[in-house]
Design a protein around this motif. Structure first.
Motif, PDB file in Angstrom:
ATOM      1  N   UNK A   1       0.842  -1.201   0.000  1.00 54.73           N
ATOM      2  CA  UNK A   1       0.000   0.000   0.000  1.00 54.73           C
ATOM      3  C   UNK A   1       0.876   1.249   0.000  1.00 54.73           C
ATOM      4  N   UNK A   2       1.920   1.248   0.807  1.00 53.90           N
ATOM      5  CA  UNK A   2       2.858   2.365   0.874  1.00 53.90           C
ATOM      6  C   UNK A   2       3.513   2.596  -0.488  1.00 53.90           C
ATOM      7  N   UNK A   3       3.929   1.512  -1.130  1.00 51.68           N
ATOM      8  CA  UNK A   3       4.597   1.593  -2.430  1.00 51.68           C
ATOM      9  C   UNK A   3       3.713   2.265  -3.479  1.00 51.68           C
ATOM     10  N   UNK A   4       2.414   2.027  -3.403  1.00 45.53           N
ATOM     11  CA  UNK A   4       1.497   2.646  -4.365  1.00 45.53           C
ATOM     12  C   UNK A   4       1.528   4.170  -4.285  1.00 45.53           C
ATOM     13  N   UNK A   5       1.904   4.726  -3.129  1.00 40.14           N
ATOM     14  CA  UNK A   5       1.980   6.175  -2.967  1.00 40.14           C
ATOM     15  C   UNK A   5       3.348   6.738  -3.370  1.00 40.14           C
ATOM     16  N   UNK A   6       4.271   5.896  -3.809  1.00 37.37           N
ATOM     17  CA  UNK A   6       5.592   6.348  -4.255  1.00 37.37           C
ATOM     18  C   UNK A   6       5.493   6.907  -5.660  1.00 37.37           C
ATOM     19  N   UNK A   7       6.049   8.088  -5.839  1.00 38.74           N
ATOM     20  CA  UNK A   7       6.013   8.730  -7.155  1.00 38.74           C
ATOM     21  C   UNK A   7       6.898   7.965  -8.143  1.00 38.74           C
TER      22      UNK A   7
ATOM     23  N   UNK B   1      11.787  -1.792  -7.668  1.00 42.66           N
ATOM     24  CA  UNK B   1      10.479  -2.475  -7.671  1.00 42.66           C
ATOM     25  C   UNK B   1      10.006  -2.726  -6.229  1.00 42.66           C
ATOM     26  N   UNK B   2       8.846  -3.338  -6.087  1.00 42.16           N
ATOM     27  CA  UNK B   2       8.259  -3.558  -4.759  1.00 42.16           C
ATOM     28  C   UNK B   2       9.189  -4.364  -3.856  1.00 42.16           C
ATOM     29  N   UNK B   3       9.827  -5.385  -4.405  1.00 36.63           N
ATOM     30  CA  UNK B   3      10.728  -6.208  -3.586  1.00 36.63           C
ATOM     31  C   UNK B   3      11.894  -5.371  -3.044  1.00 36.63           C
ATOM     32  N   UNK B   4      12.494  -4.547  -3.907  1.00 27.83           N
ATOM     33  CA  UNK B   4      13.605  -3.695  -3.478  1.00 27.83           C
ATOM     34  C   UNK B   4      13.128  -2.623  -2.496  1.00 27.83           C
ATOM     35  N   UNK B   5      11.955  -2.059  -2.767  1.00 28.33           N
ATOM     36  CA  UNK B   5      11.351  -1.055  -1.895  1.00 28.33           C
ATOM     37  C   UNK B   5      11.103  -1.660  -0.509  1.00 28.33           C
TER      38      UNK B   5
END
Length: 175
Positions: free
Chosen positions: A62-68, A77-81
Motif C-alpha cells: 500500500x505504501x509503495x502505491x503512494x511512491x512517485x 520495484x516492490x521487492x527492493x522497496x
C-alpha cells in the motif's frame, strides 16, 4: 432551569469521536485504494502512516502505491522497496503513534512534518516530501518523492537543523 452544559459537552465529545472515526476510516480507505486526485497531502501522509503501522507485506505494498515515479526510479520495484523500508526505516513499521504538522504546500510540491513513536517508545521525526503528479495514470495525485529526517533538508550547522532544536507540533493523526 436545568443546566445544559453536560449535555452540550457529551454532544461535542460524541461529534469529535465520530469525526475522528470517520477520518480514520477515510484514511484506511485511501491506504487501500492508493493515490487519488481528490486526496490532499495530509490525507496521503495519513494513509502512508496507516500502511506503515500495519507492518505487513500488504501494508508495504500500500505504501509503495503512494511512491512517485521518480521515487520508484530511486528505490526500485516492490521487492527492493520492501527491503529498503525493512532495513532502512524499521522504526516506522508498526509504530505506536504518529502525529503530523500542517503541510507546507508550494504549488505542486508539499512537505509534511511527522513525528512518530516507534514500538520501542523512541521518538522519530521525518519530513514527507510529496509532489502532484502529471502522469496519465494518476493525473493530479499527490505522491511521495521522499521521506527524510528533517535535518537532511537543512544546511549543516543551520539553526534548527538538529532534532533537539525543533519543536513538537500539537497536530495528531487519529489513532
Amino acid at each position: 432551569m436545568k443546566n445544559s452544559r453536560p449535555r452540550l459537552f457529551r454532544a461535542a465529545v460524541g461529534a469529535a469521536l465520530m469525526l475522528a472515526t470517520l477520518t480514520a476510516v477515510q484514511a484506511e480507505d485511501a491506504a487501500t485504494r492508493g493515490p487519488q486526485p481528490d486526496l490532499e497531502p495530509p490525507q496521503v501522509v495519513e494513509a502512508m502512516l496507516l500502511a506503515l503501522k500495519k507492518n505487513t507485506p500488504e501494508g508495504i505494498a500500500e505504501l509503495y502505491r503512494f511512491s512517485s515515479p521518480g521515487n520508484r526510479q530511486q528505490t526500485g520495484n516492490l521487492e527492493q522497496f520492501t527491503r529498503m523500508i525493512v532495513e532502512g526505516f524499521p522504526d516506522m513499521l508498526g509504530h505506536e503513534a504518529a502525529r503530523m504538522a500542517p503541510p507546507l504546500i508550494d504549488g505542486d510540491r508539499a512537505m509534511v512534518p511527522v513525528q512518530l513513536i516507534s514500538e520501542d517508545a523512541t521518538l522519530y521525526e521525518y519530513m514527507f516530501i510529496l509532489s502532484r503528479q502529471a502522469i496519465p495514470e494518476c493525473q493530479g495525485c499527490w505522491m511521495a518523492d521522499a521521506v527524510v529526517p528533517p535535518e537532511a533538508l537543512a544546511p549543516e550547522g543551520a539553526p534548527g537543523s538538529s532534532p533537539a532544536e525543533q519543536e513538537a507540533t500539537p497536530y495528531e493523526t487519529p489513532a
